[in-house]
Design a protein around this motif. Sequence first.
Motif, mmCIF file in Angstrom:
data_model
loop_
_atom_site.group_PDB
_atom_site.id
_atom_site.type_symbol
_atom_site.label_atom_id
_atom_site.label_comp_id
_atom_site.label_asym_id
_atom_site.label_seq_id
_atom_site.Cartn_x
_atom_site.Cartn_y
_atom_site.Cartn_z
ATOM 1 N N UNK A 25 0.869 -1.169 0.000
ATOM 2 C CA UNK A 25 0.000 0.000 0.000
ATOM 3 C C UNK A 25 0.911 1.226 0.000
ATOM 4 N N UNK A 26 0.634 2.175 -0.874
ATOM 5 C CA UNK A 26 1.405 3.421 -0.923
ATOM 6 C C UNK A 26 0.464 4.583 -0.669
ATOM 7 N N UNK A 27 0.932 5.559 0.061
ATOM 8 C CA UNK A 27 0.093 6.713 0.379
ATOM 9 C C UNK A 27 0.595 7.961 -0.322
ATOM 10 N N UNK A 28 -0.278 8.947 -0.416
ATOM 11 C CA UNK A 28 0.100 10.220 -1.029
ATOM 12 C C UNK A 28 1.296 10.837 -0.315
ATOM 13 N N UNK A 29 1.264 10.808 1.005
ATOM 14 C CA UNK A 29 2.369 11.394 1.760
ATOM 15 C C UNK A 29 3.686 10.683 1.523
ATOM 16 N N UNK A 84 -2.257 0.587 -9.331
ATOM 17 C CA UNK A 84 -3.530 1.312 -9.402
ATOM 18 C C UNK A 84 -3.745 2.088 -8.117
ATOM 19 N N UNK A 85 -4.453 3.185 -8.223
ATOM 20 C CA UNK A 85 -5.010 3.782 -7.020
ATOM 21 C C UNK A 85 -6.055 2.810 -6.471
ATOM 22 N N UNK A 131 -11.165 4.522 -6.041
ATOM 23 C CA UNK A 131 -10.569 5.365 -7.091
ATOM 24 C C UNK A 131 -9.614 4.565 -7.961
ATOM 25 N N UNK A 132 -10.003 3.363 -8.379
ATOM 26 C CA UNK A 132 -9.105 2.532 -9.164
ATOM 27 C C UNK A 132 -8.799 3.167 -10.519
ATOM 28 N N UNK A 133 -7.582 2.923 -11.010
ATOM 29 C CA UNK A 133 -7.091 3.567 -12.233
ATOM 30 C C UNK A 133 -6.177 2.624 -13.006
ATOM 31 N N UNK A 134 -5.776 3.053 -14.170
ATOM 32 C CA UNK A 134 -4.708 2.368 -14.888
ATOM 33 C C UNK A 134 -3.370 2.705 -14.230
ATOM 34 N N UNK A 135 -2.338 1.886 -14.462
ATOM 35 C CA UNK A 135 -1.012 2.233 -13.938
ATOM 36 C C UNK A 135 -0.535 3.594 -14.442
#
Length: 311
Positions: free
Chosen positions: A79-83, A107-108, A281-285
Amino acid sequence: MLVSVSTASFADTWPSRTIKFIVPFPAGGAADTIARIYADKLSEALKQSIVVENKPGAGTAIAAEFVAKADPDGYTLSLASAGQLTILPHINRSITYDPFKSFAPVSLLASVPYVVAASPDTPVSTLKELIAAAKSEPGKFTYSSCGPGTLCHLSGELFKNLTGTDLLHVPFKGSAPAINALLGSQVNLAFDTLTVLAPQIRDGKIKGLVVTSRERSPQLPNVPTAAEAGLPGLVVDSWFGLVAPAATPTAILQRLNAEVIRIGNLPDVRERLGAQGLSVTTTTPEAFTQTIHADYERWGKVVDSSGAKIN
């Protein structure tokens, strides 16, 4: 050509053993909940065990550095966060990972907006009143944050930049003590996530001035967006995404992305996340990569103007 065939063959047999899912936060919080929901669903889809490992510390740097050094074989995810990817690299020069080169974005997963809240005794009830009062008495109004250099802190600095006001930052070690200070009127304001502040606002214990999303939140339907209140630049999303170590085979990343998007569309996943004020908020890479770059640039400017540094 041989490398391509080898990579394809490896991806065809993946996964054949347990996958680690690293979480850079303690167990029990919103980030941990996101990770466990997606890990459980991914485990079902991939027909392989996924073990969630919480590695908090150093403002999420411990987990990031661990993942950056892991083998890029698809058996370590994080898991990666914005911060972690867009703020910490600006304020902590001792970190050893590169937000762009050390990871392969998948993905988000989910995001949550911030809320600007005022203590019960602070003599403002709207954003317009706050800005006017803060301009008339520079340095008088205080705001608590969950720590120096966090999104809680920099959201306040972004507000100051956008409004030309002077607020006094009062940092705490985590959201809980920061919000307790707000509840006790030891500070005037707080900038924190909807997940943290919505229950207190609904109970009438503190005043919700604005949410920083582009649309009103179902959790706080009576609280306007910052744009509705006249400050369209105050858009802050605390997002969480899925990453793997750089050089993880493309075929594995594509499989993970497809599964994550499918999982994000499941009604029970949306309901469980929505109950905590989180949005899928899933997205493409590629879109996730663009988000990382855009927020890195945006928060870098706020860090520079604030002078925030960890060491």
